[in-house]
Structures are given as structure tokens and as C-alpha cells.
Design a protein around this motif. Structure first.
Motif, mmCIF file in Angstrom:
data_model
loop_
_atom_site.group_PDB
_atom_site.id
_atom_site.type_symbol
_atom_site.label_atom_id
_atom_site.label_comp_id
_atom_site.label_asym_id
_atom_site.label_seq_id
_atom_site.Cartn_x
_atom_site.Cartn_y
_atom_site.Cartn_z
ATOM 1 N N ALA A 100 1.237 -1.135 0.156
ATOM 2 C CA ALA A 100 -0.202 0.157 -0.403
ATOM 3 C C ALA A 100 1.261 1.323 0.437
ATOM 4 C CB ALA A 100 -0.934 0.004 0.919
ATOM 5 N N GLU A 101 0.036 2.983 -0.731
ATOM 6 C CA GLU A 101 0.690 3.490 -0.433
ATOM 7 C C GLU A 101 0.814 4.721 0.410
ATOM 8 O OE1 GLU A 101 1.223 6.649 -4.338
ATOM 9 O OE2 GLU A 101 -0.077 6.855 -3.104
ATOM 10 N N VAL A 102 1.457 4.505 1.168
ATOM 11 C CA VAL A 102 0.999 5.160 2.804
ATOM 12 C C VAL A 102 1.668 6.708 3.095
ATOM 13 C CG1 VAL A 102 1.189 5.440 5.253
ATOM 14 C CG2 VAL A 102 1.602 3.115 4.386
ATOM 15 N N ILE A 103 0.707 7.423 2.949
ATOM 16 C CA ILE A 103 0.941 8.829 3.455
ATOM 17 C C ILE A 103 0.543 9.712 4.501
ATOM 18 C CG2 ILE A 103 0.418 11.307 1.733
ATOM 19 C CD1 ILE A 103 -0.452 9.484 -0.762
ATOM 20 N N VAL A 104 1.671 10.090 5.069
ATOM 21 C CA VAL A 104 0.866 10.884 6.079
ATOM 22 C C VAL A 104 1.256 12.596 5.993
ATOM 23 C CG1 VAL A 104 2.028 11.396 8.414
ATOM 24 C CG2 VAL A 104 2.618 8.906 7.875
ATOM 25 N N VAL A 105 0.217 13.230 6.093
ATOM 26 C CA VAL A 105 0.734 14.551 6.093
ATOM 27 C C VAL A 105 0.332 15.357 7.566
ATOM 28 C CG1 VAL A 105 -0.692 16.919 5.338
ATOM 29 C CG2 VAL A 105 -1.421 14.526 4.188
ATOM 30 N N ASP A 106 1.624 15.615 7.916
ATOM 31 C CA ASP A 106 2.129 16.723 9.035
ATOM 32 C C ASP A 106 1.597 17.715 8.537
ATOM 33 O OD1 ASP A 106 3.802 17.862 11.535
ATOM 34 O OD2 ASP A 106 5.510 17.228 10.027
ATOM 35 N N ASP A 107 0.832 18.139 9.922
ATOM 36 C CA ASP A 107 -0.108 19.369 10.246
ATOM 37 C C ASP A 107 0.576 19.769 10.700
ATOM 38 O OD1 ASP A 107 -2.173 20.700 8.811
ATOM 39 O OD2 ASP A 107 -3.453 21.128 10.629
ATOM 40 N N GLY A 108 1.662 21.084 10.605
ATOM 41 C CA GLY A 108 1.868 22.018 11.353
ATOM 42 C C GLY A 108 2.946 21.299 12.466
ATOM 43 N N SER A 109 3.107 19.916 12.063
ATOM 44 C CA SER A 109 3.700 19.826 13.840
ATOM 45 C C SER A 109 5.069 20.404 14.256
ATOM 46 C CB SER A 109 4.098 17.830 13.859
ATOM 47 O OG SER A 109 2.702 17.379 13.197
ATOM 48 N N ASP A 110 5.493 20.123 15.236
ATOM 49 C CA ASP A 110 6.361 20.897 15.892
ATOM 50 C C ASP A 110 6.967 19.672 16.867
ATOM 51 O OD1 ASP A 110 4.524 20.775 18.274
ATOM 52 O OD2 ASP A 110 4.161 22.895 18.629
ATOM 53 N N ASP A 111 7.057 18.460 16.801
ATOM 54 C CA ASP A 111 7.490 17.422 17.353
ATOM 55 C C ASP A 111 8.234 16.673 15.953
ATOM 56 O OD1 ASP A 111 5.302 15.744 16.208
ATOM 57 O OD2 ASP A 111 4.484 14.824 17.962
ATOM 58 N N ASP A 112 8.484 15.768 16.105
ATOM 59 C CA ASP A 112 9.593 14.649 15.536
ATOM 60 C C ASP A 112 8.485 13.961 14.159
ATOM 61 O OD1 ASP A 112 9.077 13.019 17.156
ATOM 62 O OD2 ASP A 112 10.915 11.941 17.339
ATOM 63 N N THR A 113 7.465 14.242 14.047
ATOM 64 C CA THR A 113 6.222 13.293 13.688
ATOM 65 C C THR A 113 6.443 13.137 12.094
ATOM 66 O OG1 THR A 113 4.259 14.219 14.920
ATOM 67 C CG2 THR A 113 4.156 13.704 12.441
ATOM 68 N N ALA A 114 6.970 13.662 11.774
ATOM 69 C CA ALA A 114 7.855 13.808 9.997
ATOM 70 C C ALA A 114 9.104 13.322 9.953
ATOM 71 C CB ALA A 114 8.504 15.266 9.255
ATOM 72 N N ASP A 115 10.166 13.051 11.216
ATOM 73 C CA ASP A 115 10.496 12.295 10.592
ATOM 74 C C ASP A 115 10.383 10.837 11.053
ATOM 75 O OD1 ASP A 115 12.404 14.410 9.667
ATOM 76 O OD2 ASP A 115 13.148 14.679 12.399
ATOM 77 N N VAL A 116 9.995 10.870 11.929
ATOM 78 C CA VAL A 116 9.548 10.187 12.541
ATOM 79 C C VAL A 116 8.867 8.606 11.475
ATOM 80 C CG1 VAL A 116 7.552 7.624 13.676
ATOM 81 C CG2 VAL A 116 9.202 10.044 14.685
ATOM 82 N N CYS A 117 7.739 9.059 10.869
ATOM 83 C CA CYS A 117 7.208 8.910 9.400
ATOM 84 C C CYS A 117 8.255 8.722 8.375
ATOM 85 C CB CYS A 117 6.182 9.520 8.841
ATOM 86 S SG CYS A 117 4.547 9.778 10.379
ATOM 87 N N ARG A 118 9.032 9.163 7.994
ATOM 88 C CA ARG A 118 10.331 9.496 6.859
ATOM 89 C C ARG A 118 10.958 7.746 7.247
ATOM 90 N NH1 ARG A 118 10.630 15.021 7.408
ATOM 91 N NH2 ARG A 118 10.085 16.203 5.986
#
Length: 295
Positions: free
Chosen positions: A37-55
Motif C-alpha cells: 500500500a501507498e502510505v501517506i502521512v500529512v504532517d499538519d504543522g507538527s512541532d515534534d518529530d512526526t515527520a522524521d518518524v514517518c520518513r
């Protein structure tokens, strides 16, 4: 017809704002169960490490420079999705990845939108459950079909059809409300499957406020109702004013023997509201005719 939709055919969109703790568990579970599956996470202006965890988990990350809202995140994710079907689920760990199988099986039966309907035990509180039941009843009246869970964010749909309504979806937390009613009113096939929702993981909190967002949900129900089925909203109002005009006329005739200006005002208002609803209904029909001709 296949018994289900394979994971090569759908994208999974997760809106997330400061959900790094929950995503550390959720994303590996999704990847293990649906490796293609294609998994897409939209980081809606987080100020924690959400984007890094997803990558690090191998997910596609769409980042908003500031928080735009849950609905805006869903719209960004659906625009990015490249598969014919899309699954939307919360990024807080409440939704069980295994339940995607239930949605996919129903989609394979020919449904255009399938919503995970939460049971009583899955509601955050009795007041939240009661509020959702009120929304369900009002939405069922507006679209003329039974709506089992209007506000559930766990759903699967045909991406092409969902994109028809992107311009209608609000940027806040009521995108499920608008999209569900829009699919119903457009004549698409909508189904519901029962699901159980887990408690929020530690460190995750709801961004919804019951009274503030409850008023917004009600406003959206009537806004979508007037957009897709105007006479269902305007006709009862017109009948109310007409009944009031008749009752007031009888009252004034029996007490004063005359017809007052206020009675005339009520009667004229009844006619005007009905005509507005009739014109709105015709505009709606032309809108749909235009949309279908462009397909």
C-alpha cells in the motif's frame, strides 16, 4: 468481482499533528499488514518529530508549514495519492489496521464509499455518543438514507469520486460529515461496517471540542443539506410560516374580525421561502448536470 481490494490498489492517508508516539507503532503495523500500500502521512504543522518518524518508517510525508486543520490535511493527502482507492484513518492509533480489510471487502462489492461505524463502546463519552446520534438522525433526514456514523474519520472510497467534492470540504474537523452527505446526495453507493475504536495512545490528545465543533457540525449538516437537497430544508420552513399565517388569521378573525398585516407578512414569507427553495433545487439539478457532462 474480487472478494477484496488488494493493497496494490489503495493509498492510506493519515493526517497527523504531533502524533510521533502513536505513529511509531501504527506505521510499522500498517507496513507489515499491507506491504504494497501507498502510505501517506500529512504532517499538519507538527512541532515534534512526526515527520522524521514517518520518513524513517518509509511513509510518504506531505508537510504543511503551519496547521491548516484535519480536513485540509485529508485534502492534501488525497491529492498526493496515486492509487484508485484511498483509505483515511486517524494517526493517533485509535483505528485498527486490520479493519481496513472490512472496508476493502465492502468496496469490492461495488460500494463507492465505506465508513467504519463506531459502536457505543467506542465513543469517548456518553455526551459525545449522544451528540453523534443527533447528527446521524439529522443527516439521515437530509439525505433520505440511514446514516450510521456521520463523523467517523475511518473510511475507504474511490479516489476519483472523492475528488469531485474536494472544493466543498472544510479545512477543519468536519470533512467526514460533508463527504458522507455529498456521496449520498450525489447518488453514489455508501456503506457502513461496524468497527471498534481503541483509546487514544498516551501522549495523543483530541483536537475536537464538543460544544464548539458541535455547533459547526450542525451548521455543516444544514449547509450541505441546502446545497444538495434544498427543498428538504426550505419546504418545512415554508410550511411552518404558512401554518402560522393560517393560525394567526383564524385568531385575529375570531377576536377582532379582520385580517392583520402581520398575518399577511407570514403568508408572503411562506411563499417567498418556498420559491427560494424551488429555485435552489433547480440550481442544484443544473450543477449536477454540469458535473456529469464533464466526466
Amino acid at each position: 468481482m474480487s472478494d477484496t481490494i488488494p493493497d496494490t490498489e489503495f493509498s492510506i492517508v493519515l493526517p497527523a499533528k504531533n502524533e510521533s508516539l502513536a505513529l511509531k507503532t501504527l506505521l510499522p503495523a500498517l507496513r507489515e499488514r499491507y506491504p504494497n500500500a501507498e502510505v501517506i502521512v500529512v504532517d499538519d504543522g507538527s512541532d515534534d518529530d512526526t515527520a522524521d518518524v514517518c520518513r524513517n518508517a518509509g511513509a510518504i510525508v506531505v508537510s504543511h508549514p503551519y496547521s491548516k486543520g484535519n480536513g485540509a490535511a485529508i485534502k492534501s493527502g488525497v491529492r498526493r495519492a496515486s492509487r484508485p482507492y484511498v483509505v483515511c484513518m486517524d494517526g493517533d492509533g485509535q483505528h485498527d489496521p486490520a479493519d481496513i480489510d472490512k472496508l476493502a471487502a465492502r468496496i469490492a462489492q461495488g460500494y463507492d464509499l465505506v465508513v467504519g461505524a463506531r459502536g457505543t463502546g467506542s465513543q469517548a463519552s456518553r455526551s459525545r455518543w449522544f451528540g453523534n446520534q443527533v447528527y446521524n438522525v439529522l443527516a439521515s433526514w437530509a439525505v433520505g438514507q440511514r446514516v450510521e456514523d456521520l463523523t467517523s474519520g475511518f473510511r475507504m472510497f474511490r479516489a476519483k469520486l472523492f475528488r469531485e467534492f474536494l472544493h466543498l470540504l472544510p479545512n477543519g474537523f468536519s470533512y467526514p460529515t460533508t463527504s458522507t452527505m455529498a456521496f449520498f446526495r450525489a447518488g453514489y453507493t455508501v456503506g457502513f461496517v461496524p468497527i471498534e475504536v481503541a483509546k487514544r495512545q498516551k501522549g495523543s490528545k483530541s483536537h475536537i471540542r464538543l460544544f464548539r465543533d458541535g455547533a459547526r457540525f450542525l451548521l455543516i449538516i444544514f449547509r450541505v443539506g441546502t446545497l444538495y437537497s434544498p427543498l428538504k430544508v426550505f419546504l418545512p420552513i415554508s410550511l411552518f410560516f404558512f401554518a402560522s399565517a393560517v393560525a394567526y388569521y383564524l385568531f385575529t378573525f375570531m377576536t377582532t374580525g379582520r385580517f392583520t398585516n402581520f398575518g399577511a407578512l407570514l403568508a408572503v414569507t411562506s411563499v417567498l421561502v418556498f420559491l427560494i427553495g424551488l429555485v435552489s433545487e433547480q440550481i442544484t439539478q443544473m450543477l449536477y448536470a454540469s458535473n456529469r457532462s464533464e466526466e
